[in-house]
Design a protein around this motif. Structure first.
Motif, PDB file in Angstrom:
ATOM      1  N   MET A   4      15.481   2.921   6.959  1.00  7.74           N
ATOM      2  CA  MET A   4      14.380   2.167   6.984  1.00  7.74           C
ATOM      3  C   MET A   4      14.517   1.162   6.135  1.00  7.74           C
ATOM      4  SD  MET A   4      11.506   3.152   5.501  1.00  7.74           S
ATOM      5  CE  MET A   4      10.847   5.263   6.370  1.00  7.74           C
ATOM      6  N   SER A   5      15.362   0.700   5.348  1.00  7.11           N
ATOM      7  CA  SER A   5      15.922  -0.512   4.784  1.00  7.11           C
ATOM      8  C   SER A   5      15.799  -1.480   5.447  1.00  7.11           C
ATOM      9  CB  SER A   5      16.677  -0.309   3.851  1.00  7.11           C
ATOM     10  OG  SER A   5      18.243  -0.156   4.836  1.00  7.11           O
ATOM     11  N   TYR A  64      13.638  -1.508   7.815  1.00  4.41           N
ATOM     12  CA  TYR A  64      12.083  -2.100   8.064  1.00  4.41           C
ATOM     13  C   TYR A  64      11.449  -2.124   7.488  1.00  4.41           C
ATOM     14  CZ  TYR A  64       7.300  -0.309   8.044  1.00  4.41           C
ATOM     15  OH  TYR A  64       5.856   0.286   7.689  1.00  4.41           O
ATOM     16  N   ARG A  65      11.822  -1.677   6.171  1.00  2.43           N
ATOM     17  CA  ARG A  65      10.886  -2.645   5.282  1.00  2.43           C
ATOM     18  C   ARG A  65      11.084  -4.211   4.446  1.00  2.43           C
ATOM     19  NH1 ARG A  65       7.722   1.651   3.646  1.00  2.43           N
ATOM     20  NH2 ARG A  65       9.035   3.026   2.780  1.00  2.43           N
ATOM     21  N   ARG A  94       8.956  -5.253   7.694  1.00  2.00           N
ATOM     22  CA  ARG A  94       7.563  -5.355   7.306  1.00  2.00           C
ATOM     23  C   ARG A  94       6.941  -6.349   5.880  1.00  2.00           C
ATOM     24  NH1 ARG A  94       2.973  -3.418   8.450  1.00  2.00           N
ATOM     25  NH2 ARG A  94       1.945  -3.170   6.238  1.00  2.00           N
ATOM     26  N   LYS A  95       8.241  -6.649   5.054  1.00  2.13           N
ATOM     27  CA  LYS A  95       7.720  -7.516   4.067  1.00  2.13           C
ATOM     28  C   LYS A  95       7.831  -8.895   4.541  1.00  2.13           C
ATOM     29  CE  LYS A  95      10.383  -5.743  -0.293  1.00  2.13           C
ATOM     30  NZ  LYS A  95      11.564  -5.656  -1.129  1.00  2.13           N
ATOM     31  N   ALA A 125       7.990  -3.531  12.507  1.00  3.56           N
ATOM     32  CA  ALA A 125       6.833  -3.756  11.678  1.00  3.56           C
ATOM     33  C   ALA A 125       5.768  -3.282  11.131  1.00  3.56           C
ATOM     34  CB  ALA A 125       7.910  -5.096  11.130  1.00  3.56           C
ATOM     35  N   GLU A 182       2.381   1.265   9.302  1.00  2.00           N
ATOM     36  CA  GLU A 182       2.374   1.688   8.031  1.00  2.00           C
ATOM     37  C   GLU A 182       3.624   2.287   7.320  1.00  2.00           C
ATOM     38  OE1 GLU A 182      -1.690   1.439   6.606  1.00  2.00           O
ATOM     39  OE2 GLU A 182      -2.694  -0.248   8.214  1.00  2.00           O
ATOM     40  N   GLU A 225       5.786   4.002   0.384  1.00  3.21           N
ATOM     41  CA  GLU A 225       6.317   4.094  -0.457  1.00  3.21           C
ATOM     42  C   GLU A 225       7.389   5.004  -0.485  1.00  3.21           C
ATOM     43  OE1 GLU A 225       6.340   4.201  -4.469  1.00  3.21           O
ATOM     44  OE2 GLU A 225       4.357   3.171  -4.243  1.00  3.21           O
ATOM     45  N   THR A 239       9.546   6.812   1.580  1.00  2.00           N
ATOM     46  CA  THR A 239       9.491   7.661   2.681  1.00  2.00           C
ATOM     47  C   THR A 239      10.788   8.084   3.241  1.00  2.00           C
ATOM     48  OG1 THR A 239       6.926   7.748   3.450  1.00  2.00           O
ATOM     49  CG2 THR A 239       8.638   8.172   5.287  1.00  2.00           C
ATOM     50  N   GLN A 240      11.574   8.645   3.970  1.00  2.00           N
ATOM     51  CA  GLN A 240      13.021   8.782   4.209  1.00  2.00           C
ATOM     52  C   GLN A 240      13.475   9.304   5.595  1.00  2.00           C
ATOM     53  OE1 GLN A 240      15.573  11.176   1.239  1.00  2.00           O
ATOM     54  NE2 GLN A 240      14.620  10.188  -0.308  1.00  2.00           N
ATOM     55  N   ARG A 263       2.883   8.324   1.785  1.00  2.00           N
ATOM     56  CA  ARG A 263       4.267   8.106   0.269  1.00  2.00           C
ATOM     57  C   ARG A 263       4.751   9.632   0.632  1.00  2.00           C
ATOM     58  NH1 ARG A 263       1.190   8.145  -4.393  1.00  2.00           N
ATOM     59  NH2 ARG A 263       0.286   9.072  -3.674  1.00  2.00           N
TER      60      ARG A 263
END
Length: 176
Positions: free
Chosen positions: A6-7, A9-10, A13-14, A41, A44, A47, A49-50, A68
């Motif tokens: 997830m980190s 992916y984040r 995505r940015k 990426a 959608e 925020e 989400t784990q 979310r």
């Protein structure tokens, strides 16, 4: 705490939203090699989400939308079905059990719970618990917010719209 899917992916995505073409693809490949997952990426994901177990074996279609504060366990597939254009839309605070498959044009309501190894091919109502192949509704909570708080041990943050400040009325020029 290591670098989970997830980190990565984040970060991807940015970079994707800023129009950087190569680095998101490199991060997607890194997620694939490190976690055995496909999390592009372009997807959608809301925020908070784990992903369970760091995101092992999770496959998410690039056009899927996830709300979310969802909890997605390992080996989950969120994707399309052959012949159908639309993809799953998952609401907020949804919990998806290990090995579940959410396929096709499906809407999952807020606070829903998808059981382990369930195959969801139809819409799921808010606060419903589904399981089986194909997934069927097992029960529906009358107050999904209270059920979420009881089962998860925490109350979800409720975002309220900011109050709009109105301007004080101005005196008309005719009264002066």
């Amino acid at each position: 705490m290591g670098i989970d899917a997830m980190s990565m992916y984040r970060l991807g995505r940015k970079l994707y939203l800023r129009g950087i073409p190569v680095l998101p693809a490199v991060l997607r490949k890194a997620i694939h090699y490190l976690h055995g997952s496909y999390i592009p990426a372009e997807a959608e994901i809301g925020e908070g989400t784990q992903l369970g177990y760091g995101g092992m074996g999770i496959v998410i279609h690039k056009d899927a939308r996830i709300g979310r504060h969802c909890l997605i366990s390992h080996q989950v597939t969120i994707g399309g079905r052959s012949g159908l254009k639309d993809l799953p839309v998952i609401g907020d605070y949804v919990r998806i059990g290990a090995g579940a498959k959410i396929l096709g044009n499906v809407r999952i309501g807020d606070f829903a719970v998808i059981g382990a190894n369930a195959v969801v091919v139809r819409d799921v109502a808010s606060g419903a618990v589904v399981g089986g192949i194909p997934a069927r509704e097992i029960r529906r909570d009358a107050d999904p917010l209270a059920a979420y708080e009881r089962e998860m041990g925490l109350r979800p943050p409720i975002t309220r719209p900011e109050p709009v400040e109105s301007e004080p009325p101005q005196a008309s020029s005719a009264a002066q």
